[in-house]
Design a protein around this motif. Structure first.
Motif, PDB file in Angstrom:
ATOM      1  N   PRO A   1      50.378  22.678  30.411  1.00  0.00           N
ATOM      2  CA  PRO A   1      49.372  21.971  29.610  1.00  0.00           C
ATOM      3  C   PRO A   1      48.563  22.937  28.739  1.00  0.00           C
ATOM      4  N   TYR A   2      48.121  22.453  27.596  1.00  0.00           N
ATOM      5  CA  TYR A   2      47.365  23.309  26.682  1.00  0.00           C
ATOM      6  C   TYR A   2      46.403  22.480  25.847  1.00  0.00           C
ATOM      7  N   PHE A   3      45.422  23.177  25.254  1.00  0.00           N
ATOM      8  CA  PHE A   3      44.593  22.542  24.228  1.00  0.00           C
ATOM      9  C   PHE A   3      44.392  23.499  23.066  1.00  0.00           C
TER      10      PHE A   3
ATOM     11  N   ILE B   1      51.752  32.612  17.196  1.00  0.00           N
ATOM     12  CA  ILE B   1      51.726  33.865  16.445  1.00  0.00           C
ATOM     13  C   ILE B   1      51.677  35.065  17.379  1.00  0.00           C
ATOM     14  N   GLY B   2      50.802  35.001  18.374  1.00  0.00           N
ATOM     15  CA  GLY B   2      50.675  36.119  19.301  1.00  0.00           C
ATOM     16  C   GLY B   2      49.557  35.871  20.290  1.00  0.00           C
ATOM     17  N   LYS B   3      49.609  36.565  21.419  1.00  0.00           N
ATOM     18  CA  LYS B   3      48.633  36.382  22.483  1.00  0.00           C
ATOM     19  C   LYS B   3      47.302  37.033  22.121  1.00  0.00           C
ATOM     20  N   LEU B   4      46.202  36.334  22.440  1.00  0.00           N
ATOM     21  CA  LEU B   4      44.856  36.839  22.177  1.00  0.00           C
ATOM     22  C   LEU B   4      44.176  37.344  23.440  1.00  0.00           C
ATOM     23  N   GLY B   5      44.564  36.799  24.590  1.00  0.00           N
ATOM     24  CA  GLY B   5      43.935  37.221  25.835  1.00  0.00           C
ATOM     25  C   GLY B   5      44.523  36.514  27.037  1.00  0.00           C
ATOM     26  N   ASP B   6      44.304  37.123  28.213  1.00  0.00           N
ATOM     27  CA  ASP B   6      44.799  36.580  29.478  1.00  0.00           C
ATOM     28  C   ASP B   6      43.647  36.292  30.419  1.00  0.00           C
ATOM     29  N   GLY B   7      43.856  35.357  31.343  1.00  0.00           N
ATOM     30  CA  GLY B   7      42.871  35.063  32.379  1.00  0.00           C
ATOM     31  C   GLY B   7      43.576  34.620  33.640  1.00  0.00           C
ATOM     32  N   ALA B   8      42.804  34.364  34.691  1.00  0.00           N
ATOM     33  CA  ALA B   8      43.382  33.972  35.973  1.00  0.00           C
ATOM     34  C   ALA B   8      44.069  32.617  35.911  1.00  0.00           C
TER      35      ALA B   8
ATOM     36  N   SER C   1      31.751  28.814  24.762  1.00  0.00           N
ATOM     37  CA  SER C   1      33.131  28.401  25.021  1.00  0.00           C
ATOM     38  C   SER C   1      33.430  28.505  26.514  1.00  0.00           C
ATOM     39  N   ASP C   2      34.682  28.234  26.868  1.00  0.00           N
ATOM     40  CA  ASP C   2      35.209  28.305  28.233  1.00  0.00           C
ATOM     41  C   ASP C   2      34.421  27.428  29.195  1.00  0.00           C
ATOM     42  N   PHE C   3      34.821  26.165  29.260  1.00  0.00           N
ATOM     43  CA  PHE C   3      34.169  25.176  30.121  1.00  0.00           C
ATOM     44  C   PHE C   3      34.908  25.004  31.448  1.00  0.00           C
ATOM     45  N   GLY C   4      35.665  26.008  31.847  1.00  0.00           N
ATOM     46  CA  GLY C   4      36.485  25.902  33.049  1.00  0.00           C
ATOM     47  C   GLY C   4      35.703  25.723  34.335  1.00  0.00           C
ATOM     48  N   LEU C   5      34.447  26.197  34.372  1.00  0.00           N
ATOM     49  CA  LEU C   5      33.639  26.078  35.587  1.00  0.00           C
ATOM     50  C   LEU C   5      32.482  25.102  35.425  1.00  0.00           C
TER      51      LEU C   5
ATOM     52  N   GLY D   1      46.234  25.396   9.044  1.00  0.00           N
ATOM     53  CA  GLY D   1      45.338  26.513   9.304  1.00  0.00           C
ATOM     54  C   GLY D   1      45.697  27.249  10.586  1.00  0.00           C
ATOM     55  N   PHE D   2      44.937  28.321  10.837  1.00  0.00           N
ATOM     56  CA  PHE D   2      45.099  29.098  12.062  1.00  0.00           C
ATOM     57  C   PHE D   2      44.150  28.555  13.129  1.00  0.00           C
ATOM     58  N   TYR D   3      44.647  28.455  14.358  1.00  0.00           N
ATOM     59  CA  TYR D   3      43.841  27.976  15.479  1.00  0.00           C
ATOM     60  C   TYR D   3      44.171  28.804  16.712  1.00  0.00           C
ATOM     61  N   SER D   4      43.446  28.579  17.777  1.00  0.00           N
ATOM     62  CA  SER D   4      43.797  29.215  19.041  1.00  0.00           C
ATOM     63  C   SER D   4      44.226  28.129  20.024  1.00  0.00           C
ATOM     64  N   ARG D   5      45.103  28.508  20.939  1.00  0.00           N
ATOM     65  CA  ARG D   5      45.606  27.552  21.932  1.00  0.00           C
ATOM     66  C   ARG D   5      45.466  28.162  23.326  1.00  0.00           C
ATOM     67  N   LYS D   6      44.821  27.432  24.210  1.00  0.00           N
ATOM     68  CA  LYS D   6      44.679  27.864  25.595  1.00  0.00           C
ATOM     69  C   LYS D   6      45.737  27.172  26.435  1.00  0.00           C
ATOM     70  N   ILE D   7      46.564  27.955  27.103  1.00  0.00           N
ATOM     71  CA  ILE D   7      47.689  27.429  27.881  1.00  0.00           C
ATOM     72  C   ILE D   7      47.444  27.673  29.361  1.00  0.00           C
ATOM     73  N   LEU D   8      47.630  26.631  30.165  1.00  0.00           N
ATOM     74  CA  LEU D   8      47.430  26.729  31.606  1.00  0.00           C
ATOM     75  C   LEU D   8      48.615  27.440  32.254  1.00  0.00           C
ATOM     76  N   ARG D   9      48.324  28.589  32.872  1.00  0.00           N
ATOM     77  CA  ARG D   9      49.343  29.329  33.625  1.00  0.00           C
ATOM     78  C   ARG D   9      48.619  30.100  34.728  1.00  0.00           C
ATOM     79  N   PRO D  10      48.268  29.415  35.815  1.00  0.00           N
ATOM     80  CA  PRO D  10      47.478  30.050  36.878  1.00  0.00           C
ATOM     81  C   PRO D  10      48.232  31.165  37.589  1.00  0.00           C
ATOM     82  N   SER D  11      47.480  32.175  38.019  1.00  0.00           N
ATOM     83  CA  SER D  11      48.074  33.280  38.768  1.00  0.00           C
ATOM     84  C   SER D  11      48.455  32.814  40.169  1.00  0.00           C
ATOM     85  N   GLN D  12      49.280  33.588  40.838  1.00  0.00           N
ATOM     86  CA  GLN D  12      49.732  33.237  42.181  1.00  0.00           C
ATOM     87  C   GLN D  12      48.562  33.160  43.154  1.00  0.00           C
ATOM     88  N   ASN D  13      47.573  34.031  42.983  1.00  0.00           N
ATOM     89  CA  ASN D  13      46.397  34.018  43.862  1.00  0.00           C
ATOM     90  C   ASN D  13      45.641  32.699  43.758  1.00  0.00           C
ATOM     91  N   ILE D  14      45.535  32.182  42.527  1.00  0.00           N
ATOM     92  CA  ILE D  14      44.845  30.907  42.325  1.00  0.00           C
ATOM     93  C   ILE D  14      45.642  29.770  42.953  1.00  0.00           C
TER      94      ILE D  14
END
Length: 263
Positions: A91-93, A12-19, A156-160, A37-50
């Motif tokens: 990859p996404y969830f 539908i549309g982007k909700l936010g960006d991260g590194a 939320s956000d269990f990345g670390l 229903g409506f859900y959110s999807r987190k998509i892996l797209r690391p920045s060049q610095n990462i």
């Protein structure tokens, strides 16, 4: 629409960006085309610095760990994950769709003391579940506390997240954690010694509550103890904080009881 297993996904549309990637709102349909229903999807797209600091394969392993660890922490106050596609080009969830995050609520100045203390309790219960599983969250901040349409707040956000029961988190991953974390919510022992513990998560919780500016004096003393610069003066366990909260007569509609503290 994209197909995955027995589902169809319509962005539908982007909700936010991260590194490490971005989050978007999606519509989910089953294989028969019925709207789920409506859900959110987190998509892996690391920045060049990462990518320059750690290999793409390690980033993907990290992303998989994030999904696994978050899925292990099934709790009312932890954001659930429903689908995971690690074989996609990106990859996404898929997870529950939040209404907003705590930083937005703080910015809007729309919360009274009753709401603030209830949010504190919900955060404590969510992080307690993380600790009970044997994990450390390591990135607790208002942006990672989500509000849902039911009025429930969830961690939320269990990345670390770090698993204290094994050595699955690499040195490189810890270095990224330090680089990506927000300094205000980092205990001194993280900044000086890269030392993580339950008490560093408790420090971060205290700092989040400082952001909320709770007026109740008894609750303020608890918050100050959570965020003490000296870890020897901090609480060692979430249960200690919940026990002290039980003993306070708030005179308000606070959703806490002895049974809830045991969950």
């Amino acid at each position: 629409m994209e197909k995955f297993r027995s589902y169809q996904i319509k962005p539908i549309g982007k909700l936010g960006d991260g590194a490490f990637g971005y989050v978007e709102k999606i519509k989910l349909y089953n294989s028969s085309g019925q709207f789920c229903g409506f859900y959110s999807r987190k998509i892996l797209r690391p920045s060049q610095n990462i990518i320059e600091s750690i290999s793409l394969e390690e980033i993907k392993r990290r992303f998989t760990r994030e999904v696994i660890y978050q899925s292990h922490c099934s709790h009312t106050n932890v954001t659930p994950i429903y689908l995971f596609n690690k074989y996609a080009d990106k990859p996404y969830f898929v997870m529950e769709l939040a209404e907003s995050s705590l930083d937005t609520e703080i910015e809007n100045k729309s919360l009274d003391d009753t709401a603030k203390i209830n949010i504190f309790i919900m955060m404590l219960r969510g992080v307690k579940k993380v600790h009970d599983i044997g994990y450390l969250h390591r990135d607790i901040k208002p942006q990672n506390v989500l509000k849902f349409s039911t009025g429930m707040y969830k961690i939320s956000d269990f990345g670390l997240v770090k698993n204290t029961d094994n050595g699955s988190n690499t040195t490189a991953l810890t270095a990224i954690g330090q680089a990506m974390g927000t300094q205000r919510y980092m205990a001194p022992e993280i900044l000086y010694n890269a030392e993580y513990s339950k008490q560093t998560d408790i420090f971060a919780l205290g700092k989040v509550m400082e952001d909320l500016h709770v007026e109740n004096k008894e609750c303020q003393s608890i918050i100050q103890k959570c965020s003490s610069m000296d870890k020897r003066l901090r609480y060692e366990e979430i249960d200690e904080i919940l026990s002290e909260l039980i003993s306070i007569d708030f005179g308000m509609n606070i959703t806490i009881g002895r049974a809830e503290c045991l969950i």
